[in-house]
Scaffold this motif. Structure first.
Motif, mmCIF file in Angstrom:
data_model
loop_
_atom_site.group_PDB
_atom_site.id
_atom_site.type_symbol
_atom_site.label_atom_id
_atom_site.label_comp_id
_atom_site.label_asym_id
_atom_site.label_seq_id
_atom_site.Cartn_x
_atom_site.Cartn_y
_atom_site.Cartn_z
ATOM 1 N N LEU A 1 2.752 43.301 47.682
ATOM 2 C CA LEU A 1 2.772 44.707 48.143
ATOM 3 C C LEU A 1 2.629 45.604 46.918
ATOM 4 O O LEU A 1 3.356 45.429 45.936
ATOM 5 C CB LEU A 1 4.098 45.021 48.832
ATOM 6 N N ILE A 2 1.702 46.536 47.000
ATOM 7 C CA ILE A 2 1.545 47.514 45.926
ATOM 8 C C ILE A 2 1.873 48.866 46.527
ATOM 9 O O ILE A 2 1.145 49.367 47.382
ATOM 10 C CB ILE A 2 0.121 47.467 45.337
ATOM 11 N N LEU A 3 2.977 49.423 46.121
ATOM 12 C CA LEU A 3 3.486 50.644 46.755
ATOM 13 C C LEU A 3 3.625 51.756 45.727
ATOM 14 O O LEU A 3 4.483 51.694 44.839
ATOM 15 C CB LEU A 3 4.830 50.363 47.425
ATOM 16 N N ASP A 4 2.773 52.738 45.856
ATOM 17 C CA ASP A 4 2.784 53.864 44.936
ATOM 18 C C ASP A 4 3.584 54.995 45.576
ATOM 19 O O ASP A 4 3.137 55.592 46.548
ATOM 20 C CB ASP A 4 1.322 54.286 44.685
ATOM 21 N N GLU A 5 4.731 55.247 45.034
ATOM 22 C CA GLU A 5 5.633 56.290 45.555
ATOM 23 C C GLU A 5 5.854 56.151 47.074
ATOM 24 O O GLU A 5 5.631 57.111 47.829
ATOM 25 C CB GLU A 5 5.054 57.690 45.268
ATOM 26 N N PRO A 6 6.308 55.006 47.536
ATOM 27 C CA PRO A 6 6.417 54.821 48.995
ATOM 28 C C PRO A 6 7.548 55.597 49.641
ATOM 29 O O PRO A 6 7.567 55.736 50.856
ATOM 30 C CB PRO A 6 6.653 53.317 49.135
ATOM 31 N N ILE A 7 8.508 56.092 48.828
ATOM 32 C CA ILE A 7 9.639 56.784 49.463
ATOM 33 C C ILE A 7 9.516 58.294 49.349
ATOM 34 O O ILE A 7 10.443 59.020 49.723
ATOM 35 C CB ILE A 7 11.006 56.284 48.934
ATOM 36 N N ASN A 8 8.372 58.759 48.893
ATOM 37 C CA ASN A 8 8.114 60.214 48.881
ATOM 38 C C ASN A 8 8.234 60.778 50.289
ATOM 39 O O ASN A 8 7.626 60.247 51.209
ATOM 40 C CB ASN A 8 6.681 60.487 48.407
ATOM 41 N N GLY A 9 8.972 61.823 50.454
ATOM 42 C CA GLY A 9 9.039 62.494 51.750
ATOM 43 C C GLY A 9 10.001 61.850 52.724
ATOM 44 O O GLY A 9 10.119 62.324 53.855
ATOM 45 N N LEU A 10 10.658 60.772 52.314
ATOM 46 C CA LEU A 10 11.611 60.134 53.233
ATOM 47 C C LEU A 10 12.999 60.755 53.086
ATOM 48 O O LEU A 10 13.394 61.158 51.990
ATOM 49 C CB LEU A 10 11.702 58.632 52.939
#
Lengths: 242, 234
Positions: A154-163
Motif C-alpha cells: 500500500l502506498i498512501l500519501d497523506e491518507p488521513i488528511n481531512g479525517l
C-alpha cells in the motif's frame, strides 16, 4: 528481511531543478514505513516514481524484485495507492467506483466491494454519488479502493488528511491490522507525526529532496523521547546546514 | 482492448449519449424537412430531388457529429487529465497506450456509427414521409439510397478521423471548451459552402481535403499515446 521496495541513487530533475537527489530507500516486507518531510520535500514525487507516474531522471527502483522501467505496468497489480487527494468518477456511485477499480485491476472476488466499504465504514452510502461525499468520506473511500484488491503493498500519501479523530483512529487500526493479519507492506506519508509514530516500524525523513535518515522506530524510542522532536531536530539541523 | 472499451463505456456512461444522438438526428431531419416542406408549399422548392435534400442533410450530419465527438473526447480524455483521474487510471496494471487507444476507439466508433445510423434513419423518414408530406419534387427512390451507401461509409470514416483533430487543441491546455470550440470551427470550416447560381462547393467536396484531415486526426490520436510511457503524469 526481504526488501519489497528498493530505491537506489534516485534523482529527479524538473526544469533544471533537482527535486529528488540521490535517494536510497529500503522498505521491508510486512513493515509500515513512515515517510516524513516538510511540504515540497519530495515525498509525493518519490511515491509517484514508485508507481511509475513520474519517471526518474536517474537511479533505480525495484518493486517485488522487478525493476521498474518506464514501460513497466504489471507490477502495479500488487500495489494499492492513494496519491495526493483521492480522485473518483463523479458520475457513478461510490460502489461503482470501487467495482470499476476491481475490474481495471482484474480482481473479481464476490463481496469484495461490500467488504472494503464496510471496513472503512461506508457500507451505508455505497449507492451515493461522489458529489455528495465530504473530504473525510472521500479519503475513506480512497482507502477502500486501495485495499479492496488485497494488494501486497500500500502506498498512501497523506491518507488521513481531512479525517476526523475517529476516522484517524479507524484508519490507524486498519493499517496495523492489514500489516499484522495480511502481511501488507505499507509506505505511508503524513504530516501528523504522532500518527506515524504510533504505527510505523521504520521512518524515512526527507528534506529538500534528500533522504536524511532511514531509522527503525525502536531506535528512535530508545534514543529520543518523541519522533516529533527527533524529526524537527533533523529538519532544522539540515536547514541550518544548507 | 474490447474489455477496456467496455469499462470506459460503463465508467463514462456513454449509453446516456444515445438520447442526445436521437435528439440530434431529429433536429437535423426536422430542420431540413421544415425548409423543404415550407419551400414546396410556397411553390419555390428548395430541393428538386433526393440528392439535393441529402446534400444539405449530410452537411448538417457532418457538422453535428464532429461537435458531438468533441464532447465525447472531452469527457473520455480531456476530463480525465483535468480531474486528475488519469493518475488513477495509470496506476492500473494496464498498458497506458491501450487505455488511450480504447478511449479514442470509442470516440471514432461512436462518430462512425452515429453517422451511419443517422443516415439510415433519415432515409427511412424520407421514404415514410415524402409520399404524405412532399419534401422534394422528384420521388425518392430506394435505388438512389442504396447507391449512396459506399459514399456514406467513406464519409463516415473520414469524419470519424477528422473528429479526433480537436484532441490536439484540447490537450494543449487540458480544456474541454477548447476541444469543443475547435470542433465547431473545424466542422464549419470544412463544410461551409461557397455557391453561385449554378453550383456550390465546400472544402469537403475536394476529396483530398477530408482524406488529409482524416489522416491528420488519426496521427493526432496516435501522437496522444505513443510517448505516454516516457512521460510524467502530472
Amino acid at each position: 528481511m526481504e526488501s519489497v521496495i528498493r530505491i537506489s541513487q534516485l534523482c529527479k530533475t524538473y526544469k533544471g531543478i533537482e527535486t529528488v537527489s540521490n535517494v536510497h530507500m529500503n522498505i521491508k516486507k510486512g513493515e509500515i514505513y513512515g515517510f516524513l518531510g516538510p511540504n515540497g520535500a519530495g515525498k509525493t514525487t518519490i511515491m509517484k516514481m514508485v508507481l511509475n507516474l513520474v519517471k526518474p531522471t536517474s537511479g533505480e527502483i525495484t518493486v517485488l524484485n522487478e525493476r521498474v522501467l518506464p514501460n513497466s505496468y504489471l507490477y502495479l497489480k500488487n500495489i494499492g495507492s492513494i496519491i495526493e487527494n483521492p480522485v473518483f468518477y463523479e458520475a457513478v456511485t461510490a460502489y461503482d467506483n470501487i467495482e470499476l477499480h476491481c475490474e481495471y485491476v482484474g480482481y473479481s472476488r464476490k463481496g469484495a466491494v461490500e467488504e472494503a466499504l464496510e471496513i472503512v465504514g461506508l457500507n451505508h452510502v455505497g449507492d451515493k454519488k461522489i458529489a455528495e461525499f465530504s473530504l473525510g468520506m472521500k479519503q475513506r473511500l480512497g482507502i477502500a479502493r486501495a485495499i479492496v484488491t488485497k494488494p501486497d503493498i500500500l502506498i498512501l500519501d497523506e491518507p488521513i488528511n481531512g479525517l476526523d479523530p475517529l476516522g484517524i483512529k479507524d484508519i490507524r487500526e486498519l493499517l496495523v491490522r492489514l500489516k499484522e493479519q495480511l502481511g501488507v507492506t505499507i509506505l505511508i506519508s503524513s504530516h501528523i507525526v504522532s500518527e506515524i509514530e504510533s504505527i510505523a516500524d521504520t521512518i524515512g525523513v526527507i528534506n529538500r529532496g534528500r533522504l536524511l535518515t532511514e531509522v527503525k522506530m525502536d531506535e528512535i524510542r530508545k534514543q529520543h523521547s518523541h519522533l516529533e522532536k527527533y524529526f524537527l531536530e533533523l529538519i532544522m539541523g539540515d536547514d541550518q546546514h544548507a | 482492448m474490447l474489455k477496456l472499451m467496455k469499462l470506459e463505456w460503463k465508467k463514462h456512461r456513454v449509453n446516456s449519449y444515445f438520447k442526445a444522438l436521437v435528439i440530434c438526428i431529429a433536429a437535423i431531419f426536422g430542420s431540413v424537412a421544415l425548409m423543404a416542406w415550407t419551400s414546396i408549399s410556397e411553390n419555390e422548392p428548395l430541393f428538386p430531388d433526393y440528392a439535393a435534400f441529402m446534400s444539405l442533410t449530410n452537411i448538417f450530419i457532418r457538422i453535428v457529429f464532429i461537435i458531438f465527438s468533441s464532447v465525447l473526447l472531452s469527457r473520455l480524455v480531456i476530463d480525465e487529465y483535468r480531474n486528475k483521474t488519469i493518475q488513477l487510471l495509470f496506476t492500473y496494471p494496464l498498458q497506458r497506450k491501450k487505455v488511450i487507444q480504447a478511449k479514442l476507439a470509442i470516440v471514432f466508433g461512436f462518430c462512425f456509427f452515429s453517422i451511419i445510423f443517422a443516415t439510415i434513419i433519415i432515409h427511412l423518414l424520407i421514404l415514410l414521409l415524402n409520399p404524405m408530406f412532399p419534401l422534394f419534387e422528384a420521388p425518392a427512390r430506394v435505388g438512389e439510397m442504396v447507391a449512396s451507401i459506399p459514399t456514406t461509409l467513406l464519409n463516415a470514416v473520414m469524419i470519424a478521423g477528422i473528429s479526433l483533430i480537436p484532441l490536439y487543441f484540447g490537450m494543449r491546455k487540458k480544456s474541454a471548451p477548447a476541444t469543443i470550440t475547435s470542433a465547431v470551427l473545424i466542422g464549419f470550416l470544412i463544410n461551409a459552402n461557397v455557391s453561385s447560381e449554378v453550383a456550390s462547393t465546400s472544402l469537403f467536396q475536394f476529396i483530398a481535403v477530408p482524406i488529409v484531415l482524416c489522416l491528420v486526426g488519426l496521427a493526432i490520436g496516435y501522437l496522444s499515446y505513443y510517448k505516454l510511457d516516457k512521460m510524467d503524469v502530472a
